[in-house]
Design a protein around this motif. Structure first.
Motif, PDB file in Angstrom:
ATOM      1  N   TYR A  26       0.845  -1.186   0.000  1.00 50.91           N
ATOM      2  CA  TYR A  26       0.000   0.000   0.000  1.00 50.91           C
ATOM      3  C   TYR A  26       0.884   1.240   0.000  1.00 50.91           C
ATOM      4  O   TYR A  26       1.920   1.281   0.656  1.00 50.91           O
ATOM      5  CB  TYR A  26      -0.906   0.027   1.238  1.00 50.91           C
ATOM      6  CG  TYR A  26      -1.921  -1.083   1.250  1.00 50.91           C
ATOM      7  CD1 TYR A  26      -3.069  -1.001   0.472  1.00 50.91           C
ATOM      8  CD2 TYR A  26      -1.738  -2.207   2.039  1.00 50.91           C
ATOM      9  CE1 TYR A  26      -4.004  -2.024   0.470  1.00 50.91           C
ATOM     10  CE2 TYR A  26      -2.669  -3.230   2.051  1.00 50.91           C
ATOM     11  CZ  TYR A  26      -3.795  -3.129   1.262  1.00 50.91           C
ATOM     12  OH  TYR A  26      -4.722  -4.133   1.270  1.00 50.91           O
ATOM     13  N   ASP A  27       0.461   2.259  -0.743  1.00 52.35           N
ATOM     14  CA  ASP A  27       1.162   3.545  -0.771  1.00 52.35           C
ATOM     15  C   ASP A  27       0.457   4.495   0.192  1.00 52.35           C
ATOM     16  O   ASP A  27      -0.778   4.582   0.208  1.00 52.35           O
ATOM     17  CB  ASP A  27       1.140   4.145  -2.180  1.00 52.35           C
ATOM     18  CG  ASP A  27       1.957   3.336  -3.165  1.00 52.35           C
ATOM     19  OD1 ASP A  27       2.999   2.799  -2.772  1.00 52.35           O
ATOM     20  OD2 ASP A  27       1.551   3.254  -4.337  1.00 52.35           O
ATOM     21  N   TYR A  28       1.254   5.214   0.973  1.00 51.77           N
ATOM     22  CA  TYR A  28       0.729   6.191   1.920  1.00 51.77           C
ATOM     23  C   TYR A  28       1.339   7.548   1.637  1.00 51.77           C
ATOM     24  O   TYR A  28       2.462   7.657   1.147  1.00 51.77           O
ATOM     25  CB  TYR A  28       1.075   5.791   3.365  1.00 51.77           C
ATOM     26  CG  TYR A  28       0.229   4.679   3.915  1.00 51.77           C
ATOM     27  CD1 TYR A  28      -0.974   4.948   4.551  1.00 51.77           C
ATOM     28  CD2 TYR A  28       0.640   3.361   3.808  1.00 51.77           C
ATOM     29  CE1 TYR A  28      -1.748   3.923   5.077  1.00 51.77           C
ATOM     30  CE2 TYR A  28      -0.127   2.330   4.325  1.00 51.77           C
ATOM     31  CZ  TYR A  28      -1.317   2.621   4.958  1.00 51.77           C
ATOM     32  OH  TYR A  28      -2.088   1.604   5.463  1.00 51.77           O
ATOM     33  N   ILE A  29       0.581   8.602   1.978  1.00 55.41           N
ATOM     34  CA  ILE A  29       1.079   9.966   1.888  1.00 55.41           C
ATOM     35  C   ILE A  29       0.545  10.756   3.082  1.00 55.41           C
ATOM     36  O   ILE A  29      -0.600  10.569   3.506  1.00 55.41           O
ATOM     37  CB  ILE A  29       0.677  10.645   0.558  1.00 55.41           C
ATOM     38  CG1 ILE A  29       1.332  12.010   0.434  1.00 55.41           C
ATOM     39  CG2 ILE A  29      -0.832  10.730   0.412  1.00 55.41           C
ATOM     40  CD1 ILE A  29       1.237  12.620  -0.960  1.00 55.41           C
ATOM     41  N   CYS A  30       1.392  11.614   3.609  1.00 52.88           N
ATOM     42  CA  CYS A  30       0.996  12.477   4.719  1.00 52.88           C
ATOM     43  C   CYS A  30       0.513  13.795   4.137  1.00 52.88           C
ATOM     44  O   CYS A  30       1.213  14.429   3.346  1.00 52.88           O
ATOM     45  CB  CYS A  30       2.173  12.716   5.659  1.00 52.88           C
ATOM     46  SG  CYS A  30       1.769  13.836   7.029  1.00 52.88           S
ATOM     47  N   ASP A  31      -0.695  14.199   4.502  1.00 51.22           N
ATOM     48  CA  ASP A  31      -1.240  15.456   3.996  1.00 51.22           C
ATOM     49  C   ASP A  31      -0.539  16.669   4.588  1.00 51.22           C
ATOM     50  O   ASP A  31      -0.595  17.758   4.023  1.00 51.22           O
ATOM     51  CB  ASP A  31      -2.743  15.545   4.295  1.00 51.22           C
ATOM     52  CG  ASP A  31      -3.553  14.572   3.457  1.00 51.22           C
ATOM     53  OD1 ASP A  31      -3.142  14.282   2.309  1.00 51.22           O
ATOM     54  OD2 ASP A  31      -4.596  14.090   3.949  1.00 51.22           O
ATOM     55  N   ASP A  32       0.153  16.501   5.715  1.00 51.95           N
ATOM     56  CA  ASP A  32       0.814  17.624   6.371  1.00 51.95           C
ATOM     57  C   ASP A  32       2.236  17.834   5.847  1.00 51.95           C
ATOM     58  O   ASP A  32       2.557  18.892   5.327  1.00 51.95           O
ATOM     59  CB  ASP A  32       0.834  17.403   7.887  1.00 51.95           C
ATOM     60  CG  ASP A  32       1.274  18.647   8.637  1.00 51.95           C
ATOM     61  OD1 ASP A  32       0.664  19.710   8.413  1.00 51.95           O
ATOM     62  OD2 ASP A  32       2.237  18.544   9.420  1.00 51.95           O
ATOM     63  N   CYS A  33       3.085  16.803   5.938  1.00 51.05           N
ATOM     64  CA  CYS A  33       4.494  16.967   5.551  1.00 51.05           C
ATOM     65  C   CYS A  33       4.810  16.401   4.166  1.00 51.05           C
ATOM     66  O   CYS A  33       5.938  16.491   3.695  1.00 51.05           O
ATOM     67  CB  CYS A  33       5.418  16.343   6.593  1.00 51.05           C
ATOM     68  SG  CYS A  33       5.363  14.532   6.641  1.00 51.05           S
ATOM     69  N   LYS A  34       3.819  15.789   3.511  1.00 51.47           N
ATOM     70  CA  LYS A  34       3.939  15.219   2.159  1.00 51.47           C
ATOM     71  C   LYS A  34       4.896  14.031   2.081  1.00 51.47           C
ATOM     72  O   LYS A  34       5.358  13.659   1.013  1.00 51.47           O
ATOM     73  CB  LYS A  34       4.357  16.283   1.127  1.00 51.47           C
ATOM     74  CG  LYS A  34       3.473  17.496   1.079  1.00 51.47           C
ATOM     75  CD  LYS A  34       2.049  17.123   0.760  1.00 51.47           C
ATOM     76  CE  LYS A  34       1.191  18.382   0.691  1.00 51.47           C
ATOM     77  NZ  LYS A  34      -0.207  18.122   0.909  1.00 51.47           N
ATOM     78  N   HIS A  35       5.193  13.411   3.224  1.00 55.16           N
ATOM     79  CA  HIS A  35       6.036  12.217   3.248  1.00 55.16           C
ATOM     80  C   HIS A  35       5.276  11.064   2.589  1.00 55.16           C
ATOM     81  O   HIS A  35       4.101  10.848   2.877  1.00 55.16           O
ATOM     82  CB  HIS A  35       6.404  11.866   4.699  1.00 55.16           C
ATOM     83  CG  HIS A  35       7.183  10.601   4.838  1.00 55.16           C
ATOM     84  ND1 HIS A  35       8.487  10.489   4.430  1.00 55.16           N
ATOM     85  CD2 HIS A  35       6.838   9.387   5.338  1.00 55.16           C
ATOM     86  CE1 HIS A  35       8.910   9.259   4.659  1.00 55.16           C
ATOM     87  NE2 HIS A  35       7.928   8.568   5.218  1.00 55.16           N
TER      88      HIS A  35
END
Length: 105
Positions: A7-16
């Motif tokens: 699964y791919d994840y992305i952080c909406d805050d730091c864009k990690h």
């Protein structure tokens, strides 16, 4: 051994962004490992298909000789013929005109 999906994840805050191998039954992660905020979301992707290529698989190792010959002939004929932009064959021969009904004079 069972395989788990990626699964791919992305952080909406730091864009990690990162990938995680998780069970299908597992709840999605919510805490970003980079900034520790609860703004992590699972990206929606097209997914991956399972492809069995190479030796060791039924589809490639146990095909009949007639199938292999037909596949080779089909491959050879499709690579030697060219197509026009509209997808039709580039053969220059014309079809003979056929009469649908005989002439009754």
């Amino acid at each position: 051994m069972t395989s788990m999906p990626t699964y791919d994840y992305i952080c909406d805050d730091c864009k990690h962004e990162f990938e995680a191998f998780e069970s299908i039954k597992a709840d999605p992660q919510t805490t970003c490992p980079s900034c520790s905020k609860e703004t992590l979301r699972r990206k929606i992707g097209a997914g991956a298909a399972i492809l069995f290529k190479g030796s060791g698989f039924y589809l490639t190792d146990y095909r009949s000789d007639s199938y292999k010959k037909a596949a080779k002939a089909d491959k050879d004929s499709s690579s030697s013929s060219s197509s026009s932009a509209d997808g039709s064959s580039s053969n220059s021969g014309s079809k003979p005109a056929s009469s649908s009904s005989p002439s009754s004079d």
